[in-house]
Write an enzyme that holds these catalytic residues in place. Sequence first.
Site, PDB file in Angstrom:
ATOM      1  CD  GLN A 105      66.326  77.231  94.049  1.00  0.00           C
ATOM      2  OE1 GLN A 105      67.345  76.804  94.602  1.00  0.00           O
ATOM      3  NE2 GLN A 105      65.783  76.643  92.996  1.00  0.00           N
ATOM      4  CG  HIS A 182      64.464  74.337  95.131  1.00  0.00           C
ATOM      5  ND1 HIS A 182      64.080  73.431  94.171  1.00  0.00           N
ATOM      6  CD2 HIS A 182      65.805  74.128  95.312  1.00  0.00           C
ATOM      7  CE1 HIS A 182      65.125  72.712  93.791  1.00  0.00           C
ATOM      8  NE2 HIS A 182      66.185  73.119  94.466  1.00  0.00           N
ATOM      9  CG  HIS A 185      66.425  69.529  91.593  1.00  0.00           C
ATOM     10  ND1 HIS A 185      67.340  70.543  91.503  1.00  0.00           N
ATOM     11  CD2 HIS A 185      66.063  69.243  90.311  1.00  0.00           C
ATOM     12  CE1 HIS A 185      67.509  70.863  90.220  1.00  0.00           C
ATOM     13  NE2 HIS A 185      66.737  70.094  89.488  1.00  0.00           N
ATOM     14  CE1 TYR A 187      67.571  68.876  98.177  1.00  0.00           C
ATOM     15  CE2 TYR A 187      67.208  69.970  96.081  1.00  0.00           C
ATOM     16  CZ  TYR A 187      68.048  69.303  96.958  1.00  0.00           C
ATOM     17  OH  TYR A 187      69.355  69.057  96.611  1.00  0.00           O
ATOM     18  NE  ARG A 234      65.941  75.328  88.306  1.00  0.00           N
ATOM     19  CZ  ARG A 234      67.181  74.847  88.333  1.00  0.00           C
ATOM     20  NH1 ARG A 234      67.690  74.395  89.464  1.00  0.00           N
ATOM     21  NH2 ARG A 234      67.935  74.836  87.258  1.00  0.00           N
ATOM     22  N   GLY A 323      73.554  77.100  84.042  1.00  0.00           N
ATOM     23  CA  GLY A 323      74.145  76.686  85.309  1.00  0.00           C
ATOM     24  C   GLY A 323      75.641  76.489  85.198  1.00  0.00           C
ATOM     25  NE  ARG A 324      76.194  71.256  83.247  1.00  0.00           N
ATOM     26  CZ  ARG A 324      75.774  70.246  82.501  1.00  0.00           C
ATOM     27  NH1 ARG A 324      76.378  69.093  82.572  1.00  0.00           N
ATOM     28  NH2 ARG A 324      74.755  70.397  81.679  1.00  0.00           N
TER      29      ARG A 324
HETATM   30  C1  8OZ Z   1      73.618  70.058  94.300  1.00  0.00           C
HETATM   31  C2  8OZ Z   1      74.068  69.893  95.592  1.00  0.00           C
HETATM   32  C3  8OZ Z   1      73.316  70.353  96.636  1.00  0.00           C
HETATM   33  C4  8OZ Z   1      72.103  70.958  96.391  1.00  0.00           C
HETATM   34  C5  8OZ Z   1      69.438  71.337  93.782  1.00  0.00           C
HETATM   35  C6  8OZ Z   1      69.975  72.846  95.547  1.00  0.00           C
HETATM   36  O1  8OZ Z   1      69.620  70.248  93.231  1.00  0.00           O
HETATM   37  C7  8OZ Z   1      70.343  71.802  94.834  1.00  0.00           C
HETATM   38  C8  8OZ Z   1      71.643  71.136  95.084  1.00  0.00           C
HETATM   39  C9  8OZ Z   1      72.412  70.668  94.049  1.00  0.00           C
HETATM   40  O2  8OZ Z   1      68.463  72.044  93.458  1.00  0.00           O
END
Ligand code: 8OZ
Length: 368
Positions: A105, A182, A185, A187, A234, A323-324
């Site tokens: 990713q 990515h 979230h 970013y 994603r 994930g978890r």
């Molecule tokens: C949790 C902590 C740091 C980064 C994401 C890459 O939320 C992350 C991330 C998650 O996609």
Amino acid sequence: MSTPASSETSLFQPFPLGDITLANRIVMAPLTRSRADKGNVPGELVVEYYAQRASVGLIITEATQVSSTAQGYPSTPGLHTAEQVAGWKKVTEAVHAKGSKIFVQLWHTGRMSHTAYQPGEQAPVAPSAIAAKAKTFVAGQGMVDTSVPRALETSEIPGIVNDFRTASRNAIEAGFDGVEIHGAHGYLLDAFLRDGSNQRGDIYGGSIENRARFLLEVMAAVTAEIGAGKVGIRLSPVSPVNDSNESHPQPLFEYVVRELEKLHPVYIHVVEGHTGGPRDNAPFDYEALHKLYSGVWMVNNGYTKSMAQEAIDSGKGDLVAFGRDIISNPDLVRRLREDAPMNPLFSDTSLYGGQGPHGYTDYPALAD
Ligand code: 8OZ
């Protein structure tokens, strides 16, 4: 419709993804674990961690920065130096030796970064100079507010598109089967999509078409570089994580997926609802989004075995990312297949913290 007996096994059957075939439809979701060595190079511990989990059909690695300015958290790996490429090569070899496949990713954290991670302690970059109401971790300081970013100049955007292109080429050199961009979230690419973080007046801001331009330019560059059959993406349409805000997510993401249909990446990976939280936090018609895409659809967020099975049997998704559960169950596929009990969930302190194996590579697998 499958019978209950065949639907029981569909999750565990091979699935073609571009040029490769996955051993099953269970995917390891990308998970930040902050265990890279000096120089943000994945080392032997990272090799062991992924090798332990290589019974899934596909591993998507933790988010990996495309450049030094892309970093926003401690000890996250990169894919922009020769040492990082060499480190990842050991990971891909170990995963392939166990019969699994692996995508990396690729991210740029944008306004989720902090001056502490930026070359020369500069401000991180973002669509607009609006700080995220969110925290990151800085060694010696603990959890701190993200820094106020500076807005990227229009002329700087091609350079970042190129960083993604170069990192994707490095990914192939490191032996990855593909890359996942990515686009979720909050970013950098997601922050450009959303009106809560993008208030630009140039061709990268304003209309949906303009806000989606950067993400689509990255996808065009990366698919041209390594082939669309090796590129996934994603998205997290309504996840509020990292102060992500958008007034009209449905038309925004429908536009993005319609455009992606033209570029045709090998899969679209959708986080449904609030990442790691409620799946119904905000209204969103995922079925309408899925209908716009003729390629592989990967679903994620809080899936159990029965939900995963149902998603596949109903055609709601082709692949399911966990994930978890895979953090504390390296042998997740076997446990799902045998309906075996899961290990307790990870502990928060070892999720990102610590340098060593504790909470990382020391979760027990079932005995043979
Ligand atoms: C949790 C902590 C740091 C980064 C994401 C890459 O939320 C992350 C991330 C998650 O996609």
